[in-house]
Scaffold this motif. Sequence first.
Motif, PDB file in Angstrom:
ATOM      1  N   ILE A   1      15.561  12.539 -28.840  1.00  0.00           N
ATOM      2  CA  ILE A   1      16.532  11.571 -29.355  1.00  0.00           C
ATOM      3  C   ILE A   1      16.196  11.210 -30.804  1.00  0.00           C
ATOM      4  CG2 ILE A   1      17.366   9.186 -29.137  1.00  0.00           C
ATOM      5  CD1 ILE A   1      18.581  10.973 -27.011  1.00  0.00           C
ATOM      6  N   GLU A   2      14.919  10.961 -31.070  1.00  0.00           N
ATOM      7  CA  GLU A   2      14.506  10.623 -32.433  1.00  0.00           C
ATOM      8  C   GLU A   2      14.810  11.758 -33.407  1.00  0.00           C
ATOM      9  OE1 GLU A   2      10.394   9.598 -31.897  1.00  0.00           O
ATOM     10  OE2 GLU A   2      10.872   7.529 -31.336  1.00  0.00           O
TER      11      GLU A   2
ATOM     12  N   ARG B   1      19.788  12.348 -19.181  1.00  0.00           N
ATOM     13  CA  ARG B   1      18.360  12.666 -18.976  1.00  0.00           C
ATOM     14  C   ARG B   1      17.766  11.855 -17.831  1.00  0.00           C
ATOM     15  NH1 ARG B   1      19.154  13.498 -24.479  1.00  0.00           N
ATOM     16  NH2 ARG B   1      17.962  15.200 -25.399  1.00  0.00           N
ATOM     17  N   PHE B   2      18.344  10.693 -17.559  1.00  0.00           N
ATOM     18  CA  PHE B   2      17.794   9.795 -16.551  1.00  0.00           C
ATOM     19  C   PHE B   2      18.841   9.388 -15.503  1.00  0.00           C
ATOM     20  CE2 PHE B   2      15.358   9.173 -20.461  1.00  0.00           C
ATOM     21  CZ  PHE B   2      14.057   9.315 -20.002  1.00  0.00           C
TER      22      PHE B   2
ATOM     23  N   ALA C   1       8.183  10.808 -23.068  1.00  0.00           N
ATOM     24  CA  ALA C   1       7.848  10.921 -24.496  1.00  0.00           C
ATOM     25  C   ALA C   1       8.607  12.080 -25.135  1.00  0.00           C
ATOM     26  CB  ALA C   1       6.343  11.103 -24.669  1.00  0.00           C
ATOM     27  N   ASP C   2       8.750  13.192 -24.421  1.00  0.00           N
ATOM     28  CA  ASP C   2       9.518  14.331 -24.929  1.00  0.00           C
ATOM     29  C   ASP C   2      10.985  13.960 -25.113  1.00  0.00           C
ATOM     30  OD1 ASP C   2       7.272  15.944 -24.978  1.00  0.00           O
ATOM     31  OD2 ASP C   2       7.776  17.004 -23.118  1.00  0.00           O
TER      32      ASP C   2
ATOM     33  N   GLY D   1      12.272   8.139  -8.528  1.00  0.00           N
ATOM     34  CA  GLY D   1      11.580   6.858  -8.497  1.00  0.00           C
ATOM     35  C   GLY D   1      10.549   6.726  -9.591  1.00  0.00           C
ATOM     36  N   THR D   2      10.113   7.871 -10.128  1.00  0.00           N
ATOM     37  CA  THR D   2       9.153   7.867 -11.236  1.00  0.00           C
ATOM     38  C   THR D   2       9.481   9.014 -12.182  1.00  0.00           C
ATOM     39  OG1 THR D   2       7.573   9.275 -10.056  1.00  0.00           O
ATOM     40  CG2 THR D   2       7.251   6.894  -9.871  1.00  0.00           C
ATOM     41  N   TYR D   3       9.086   8.837 -13.413  1.00  0.00           N
ATOM     42  CA  TYR D   3       9.191   9.890 -14.424  1.00  0.00           C
ATOM     43  C   TYR D   3       7.815  10.103 -15.027  1.00  0.00           C
ATOM     44  CZ  TYR D   3      14.269   9.498 -14.257  1.00  0.00           C
ATOM     45  OH  TYR D   3      15.572   9.491 -13.850  1.00  0.00           O
TER      46      TYR D   3
END
Length: 143
Positions: free
Chosen positions: A19-20, A62-63, A13-14, A5-7
């Motif tokens: 990904i970047e 990841r999500f 940010a990591d 429900g939350t990250y």
Amino acid sequence: MLAEGTYDAGAVADYRAQIEAQVAAWDQLYAELSTDSTPGVDVLEAFEPTYFAALLQSLELRFVHRLRAKEGKDGNALNEVRLLAESFISNDGRLLADKQIKLDPERSVLGLNPGDDVVLRRDDFMRLVWAFFLEIETRYTQS
């Protein structure tokens, strides 16, 4: 695993930084091959949709356990990434339709219709990533 429900904002940010970094590695390789007089850049451009499809799937993983009630069904970038990842896995890269998600091509990031072949290029991927992280940060992170 239970639905998330939350990250944690730091974890998000990591993930974004990972990904970047993968996109930056692509950009560096592309730049290096573009300066040579080799056919390598043509090979790289042919490989581009495969690379970014795999990167999109890693983003979704990841999500993947995000709480669907928070994700919504309004055709947002979270819905789009979920459908794209599933389309790569189970529909040979053709966009799946989902009766529960209102993915409107006019409002979606990539503008695809169900049944369209998904050919994900770097710039399309980046637009999708920024929209995806904005939704994650808005819906799932706490300040």
